[in-house]
Design an enzyme around this catalytic site. Structure first.
Site, mmCIF file in Angstrom:
data_model
loop_
_atom_site.group_PDB
_atom_site.id
_atom_site.type_symbol
_atom_site.label_atom_id
_atom_site.label_comp_id
_atom_site.label_asym_id
_atom_site.label_seq_id
_atom_site.Cartn_x
_atom_site.Cartn_y
_atom_site.Cartn_z
ATOM 1 N N SER A 176 -7.232 -6.560 -2.177
ATOM 2 C CA SER A 176 -8.403 -7.359 -2.533
ATOM 3 C C SER A 176 -8.918 -8.098 -1.306
ATOM 4 C CB SER A 176 -8.036 -8.405 -3.597
ATOM 5 O OG SER A 176 -7.489 -7.787 -4.715
ATOM 6 N N GLU B 285 3.203 -14.442 -7.427
ATOM 7 C CA GLU B 285 2.230 -13.747 -8.268
ATOM 8 C C GLU B 285 2.599 -13.930 -9.734
ATOM 9 O OE1 GLU B 285 2.085 -9.491 -7.806
ATOM 10 O OE2 GLU B 285 -0.046 -9.440 -8.327
ATOM 11 N N GLU C 219 3.935 0.291 -18.663
ATOM 12 C CA GLU C 219 5.283 0.869 -18.661
ATOM 13 C C GLU C 219 6.218 0.040 -17.780
ATOM 14 O OE1 GLU C 219 2.421 2.665 -18.247
ATOM 15 O OE2 GLU C 219 2.464 3.537 -20.270
ATOM 16 N N SER D 95 0.819 -2.367 -1.502
ATOM 17 C CA SER D 95 0.748 -1.045 -2.156
ATOM 18 C C SER D 95 0.269 0.038 -1.208
ATOM 19 C CB SER D 95 -0.225 -1.088 -3.334
ATOM 20 O OG SER D 95 0.217 -1.982 -4.303
ATOM 21 N N GLN E 256 -3.294 -9.400 1.207
ATOM 22 C CA GLN E 256 -1.904 -8.963 1.083
ATOM 23 C C GLN E 256 -1.849 -7.439 1.098
ATOM 24 O OE1 GLN E 256 0.110 -10.107 -2.686
ATOM 25 N NE2 GLN E 256 0.644 -7.960 -2.634
#
Lengths: 408, 365, 408, 365
Positions: free
Chosen positions: A163, A246, A377, A131, A128
């Protein structure tokens, strides 16, 4: 109230267990040394094929896509039973857990036919590609661009934290196809061939020394329009469905991470400042109690979610607290225990004390766990906004054309 | 009231920070991390010896500058902040022991070499299974020591070790000449600073002061290493603040988010508390004040708290990039553990603080 | 490095001490019972007049305004020496500390002449009227309006958290004079007569049961334009100079608040869960250590600032951490100690145990201290922005006309 | 797996929350706070008795509904959330002791009255100087008790007290009829719930079960009061969240600020952890599970942590207004201390948790 299976669940569990006893015997004990990549891939493929033949793949998927059409509870029961063996794990979790459900939800029929069966069988591995260096927590800030050229799209840019990119045959990639629209609007998702010309995969070495992720560079990579997932400009919506898959994954403590028992054991062997064994010291005991409360509290919270699943309900939002509690608890425990152990806990490999070595690994690893898959956060934001209904942060760039947004 | 460093100490600190900003820092630290790199930066050591840093605390009678522990603190903070790959803090700690408790003969033997930079010193109290400075098990019999010391910072490059061992009146310090000593390299979580194992097997040693001197030295060492930790923590905080001023997410500099900015504020708060106690420790050393024991322990605890927080949240606020090998975050995260190991854990020092407070209260009653 | 006075400081201290010995003898011990308001005011006025005659008022003020023209260090030395006596305190701290410096900095000459001497002499008491119900942390959000009517202004609105409003003769008040400008731009400050028609003062009862503050209502209160402080529209700038004077005040732990010694004493008398005295328990000892580190750390930080003052320098930003540390440390200590004390710490007045009673007061009071004069959150913002240079929060209303701003 | 409340328990909880939202809450609590107000809301007590809440846990043989502790937990949470000015939790805790350990005769004497609401029960373990449930000093001699019990929740309205005293095998429970007992009102930090002092001077009492039953009752009481604390903490959190959604500062709803929103998230996290352990406790009670002791202690500690945090930060996030007498924040802030006092402090329960974990580990070894 009880922790028992329903009769149907018990029956399925018995069936799974019997099958595993017969078929996973070679994985009853951990491998003497960890597998090198080629062996890991070969073993993963063989094991997936075996599972597939027995009907233990795609457990929750619709039957029309080759799945078993069973409930999430069945999938969890299979996972619980399989985890008692040391079968090769992880190669397909992103692909079958996130990529392929996106493919069969948003792909065109021929594409589904081409890719889904082979993925399920384990013949092809998926990754995937979301990012980017400038788009971590702020995923919609991605810059990798795709430009239409006839029936094809040309992709240029860089992805990160991918990954198994080095072991993958295909990937799903989010790209920016119209930078003149606000950031969430101009995105489109594609299937990309990881062996195509222009794709370069580079391992990322982590602080821990391990290398579980990759950078992926796209340099004029061509993708046919038939490999688009969802409409042009709908990439954010498509990505959200992927990420929803996810979220369903239960994010508990890593399997071998130290817990309160580790501190209990260690503290029996170490002296406290007053010369007594540290286990007698109330600050150590308070830390044991707090660690139990956090770790066990998350396990029990997960059981609440499983109970909802077991009843055919959708689990509540309780799950969202899992990682934020578990990761910081790991770091605090490791830090406290290493402090307690003085120089012994500082010597690498902890001078062959396996408990201390595990705590060292946990001290480093927890720093990563507090970040991966949503930082502490971001997760607190999610809890506050989605669970408690508080308003979102100010997002000054939300409605600005992406190519005109200036950081405030 | 004059609760501040002297202008001379500040000037030396300024010089040290300036030089080390140029010659040390995370770049050289990364080079030093490589397994085949030298155990210290010999050129930098030569330069700082030349500048008189190792001579600072050595009395003039032994070829030194006869400066105060304030200068030592400034040097330790500069070394900690720059991760300088030199055995400076180890040598300063050894020097402090010799200055405090050494006989004329001992001072005459070791201090001139230290002043010139020719002699590198280190201190060795930690032992397998001995988690704090009070529980050393190494035995001293007729000026010979038997036991194992590890991890010992900078042992691979040191010429003389100040070793803690169980003396007749409790643990105390001994001097061990490292020429021909049984010393091996020990890998640690800190990949930059080198550590070693010193195996003592009826090894000749010379008592350095008394058991009480050892306790007094621990106070001084706590203050000096507090400044080292403050330096390292301050560098980690500066790295976080810089990143928060430049990194953009969701259309804003991340420093605008209160989750980020309040963590930076907490770093600053913890550092200021550590600075206050460490300065108190220096004042007590300088005036032979009665509050040294409590000030030193408070400085040690507060500085370790500041360092752990700054090191951990520096990784956290960098996000994914902060967890990579290429990021500089790991230097502070790993050094955090080195500085805990260097002088014993938080809990032991907090207990020492409370005992000092109880003693003072009893004395006042 | 030392904690001693310079020779000049020592001389001044000796002089102050001698004068106090001669003049404050009646205040050597605390009053048998606390003074009622009229007696407190009478004693405050008498004491202020005495100080004034001896040259101990307005110590740092310029001589042209009746001050002594001395350094902040002189003022601190006087304060340290005076604090050894139980003289009436507080009635003039806001007026002389904040209001009058604003008056002589921004007022017109006749106004200065009229008000400053009487204030310094203690004849007239002043209060500061800034906060409003909708403008606490966000001080510039005030709504009290002033409308020009010939040579006068007419004030309508409500202020809150005003100390000593009920005892005050005059106050300085921030008003909105032009709501069509952005929030910081349309403000103007005035001197207001607290006995004027239309001014109503009402005490605010706090959670603690005490009543240290007031609400003040303005209903058509008329103020002559000569009583304006600064230009029309400059009220925010004028208010900032007032607040700067507040910041210089050293915000340490309240004088009688419990500290680590309290816990130490209590823990000798109470049993820990293991049956030994709690003082032997390491978690109690860790709490003692942490309390000492925080409280004493702030005292030492204040000494760093005093040292700068003593050398004629401006103190660094270290001071800004004071209240945020002290208030939370108070709350944590009180909570921990009351926990330890079981039912005894829950019974009101702690059944005549003065230490426990103090801790109870501290548990309630610390909740207020964490808010008053800047909440923990605002103070962390200030540290991050002013000390570390981080960017400010997003302020969507900053440039919008006040009367058009819609909350985001 | 069925790790959840039964539908019946949920329905009762729903009914309780609905009624108490209407008849209790901070409005009535404010009236109850007035010094001259009655010590309980008698009308509300009559109504909830009528609805069978006090009968829920009483076996059918004694005129009750014979429901499980799950229903008790739901009622305790509703009572805690609404600050209901009735002795419901006290009575439920007393009922639990009688159901667990009472003889036939004892059950027959007290439970029918409890079921009908005519009999109000309370439990009394706390004593001056006895800071946890294990250190009671009240003496039991030949079924007569001597000692002082305070603070005792709801004592001013109770008819029967379940009293902990030092029995032959350690502390255990006794039943004391309060008719004619020496009982006085005691003021506490909690201005709503009434407390009292029970002076026992050779006062007749009847043993209720054994020393071991007392320990078992403590486990059950910890779970029940955990739900009460969860209710109160949840109400404080809801108050904060509501305020954060409406209060505006600097042009934004304050809930947009991460300092505010992350504190709300932490409230939620602490509450969920408490809920998980409390539910574990219920499951262990329901199945006679071996993990009850650890589950109960964990529930107690986690719920006290959640309550303290929610109560304290609720005031904080309200700012100045939250510290006024007129604000409702004080009810939760004060009740926090009442619930600590109700069953002994965090530290004692954490120690009990660790001992249970050690015992289990030993048993497993």
């Amino acid at each position: 109230m009880d922790f028992n299976d329903t009769p149907q669940e018990a029956e399925y569990r018995a069936q799974v267990r019997a099958w595993l006893e017969d078929n996973a015997a070679e994985y009853r004990t951990p491998p003497a040394e960890s597998w090198k990549l080629p062996e890991f891939i070969a073993r993963s493929k063989a094991w997936q094929a075996k599972k597939h033949a027995a009907g233990y793949t795609g457990i929750t998927w619709p039957k029309m896509f080759g799945g078993q059409g069973l409930s999430p509870m069945h999938s969890i029961i299979y996972g619980q039973e399989e985890s008692r063996f040391h079968v090769p794990q992880g190669l397909y979790s992103i692909g079958l857990g996130m990529c392929i459900p996106t493919v069969f939800t948003h792909g065109q029929p021929e594409v589904i036919q081409r890719y889904v069966p082979k993925a399920l069988l384990g013949e092809e591995v998926w990754c995937q590609l979301f990012s980017e260096p400038a788009a971590g927590s702020d995923l919609a800030g991605i810059r990798t661009k795709a430009v239409k050229d006839g029936d094809e799209w040309v992709i240029d840019g860089q992805k990160v934290w991918t990954s198994f990119a080095h072991a993958s045959d295909y990937g799903i990639v989010v790209t920016r196809t119209d930078p003149s629209l606000p950031k969430h609007k101009g995105l489109t998702m594609f299937i990309v061939n990881m062996k195509a010309p222009g794709v370069t995969v580079k391992g990322i070495k982590q602080m821990s020394g391990g290398s579980d992720f990759n950078e992926v560079f796209f340099d004029g990579v061509r993708v046919h329009d038939s490999h688009r997932l969802g409409a042009v400009g709908d990439g954010w919506k498509v990505a959200l469905t992927t990420l929803m898959h996810e979220r369903l994954a239960v994010g508990g403590k890593p399997r071998y991470a130290p817990g309160y028992e580790t501190l209990m054991k260690l503290a029996r062997e170490i002296d406290a400042p007053d010369g007594n064994p540290a286990i007698a010291a109330s600050d150590v005991r308070q830390k044991i109690a707090q660690t139990y409360i956090n770790d066990q509290g998350i396990k029990l919270t997960q059981m609440r979610a499983l109970s909802a699943l077991s009843k055919g309900q959708v689990p509540g939002p309780e799950q969202s607290i899992s990682k934020v509690v578990v990761a910081k608890t790991m770091q605090d425990l490791a830090s406290f225990a290493l402090d307690l152990s003085g120089g012994d806990g500082f010597v690498a490999g902890a001078d062959a004390d396996p408990e201390l070595a595990k705590l060292q690994g946990s001290y480093i690893g927890s720093a990563g766990l507090r970040i991966a898959g949503g930082t502490d956060e971001i997760l607190r934001n999610i809890i506050a906004e989605r669970v408690l209904g508080l308003p979102g942060d100010m997002r000054p760039d939300k409605d600005t054309p992406f190519n005109q947004a200036v950081p405030a | 009231m004059n609760f501040d460093f002297s202008d001379e100490a500040k000037a030396l600190g300024e010089q040290a920070r300036k030089l080390l900003a140029e010659k040390a820092g995370t770049g050289p630290a990364r080079k030093a991390m490589a397994a085949d790199s030298p155990a210290m930066d010999a050129a930098l050591w030569a330069e700082i010896s030349e500048l008189g840093w190792t001579a600072a605390r050595v009395p003039e009678a032994y070829g030194g500058l006869g400066l105060s522990v304030e200068e030592v603190a400034q040097l330790a903070e500069a070394a900690g902040g720059s991760l300088a790959h030199v055995p400076l803090v180890s040598t300063l700690l050894g020097t402090e022991a010799l200055v405090l408790a050494g006989s004329e003969a001992q001072k005459a033997r070791y201090l001139p070499g230290i002043a010139s930079g020719a002699t590198i010193a280190t201190v060795a109290w930690s032992e397998p299974g001995a988690v704090n400075p009070a529980t050393v098990k190494t035995e001293a019999k007729a000026d010979r020591l038997t036991g194992t010391k590890q991890p010992v910072a900078d042992l691979p490059v040191a010429h003389v070790a100040i070793v803690a061992a169980a003396g007749p009146d409790g643990p105390q310090l001994y001097i061990v000449d490292l020429a021909g000593a049984d010393s091996t390299v020990v890998e640690t979580i800190d990949l930059v600073r080198r550590h070693g194992r010193l195996t003592l097997n009826n090894t000749p040693a010379e008592a350095l002061g008394t058991a009480s001197d050892y306790q007094d030295w621990l106070d001084r060492a706590a203050v000096i290493t507090a400044y080292e930790a403050i330096g390292t923590a301050g560098a980690a905080m500066a790295m976080t603040v810089d990143y928060a001023k430049t990194r953009v997410a969701f259309g804003q500099k991340i420093g605008r988010y209160q989750a980020v900015k309040h963590k930076c504020a907490d770093m600053y708060i913890k550092l200021e508390l550590a600075r206050a106690h460490a300065l108190h420790g220096l004042a007590m050393i300088g005036t032979n004040g009665t509050e040294l024991r409590q000030a030193a322990a408070a400085a040690r605890v507060a500085s370790l708290d500041a360092l752990a927080y700054c090191a951990e949240e520096n990784v956290q606020l960098h996000g994914g990039i902060g967890f990579t090998w290429e990021s500089d975050c790991q230097f502070y995260y790993r050094r955090n553990r080195a500085l805990v190991a260097a002088l014993g854990p938080r809990g032991w020092w907090a207990e020492r603080l409370v005992r000092a407070l109880e003693q003072r209260n009893r004395a006042a009653a």
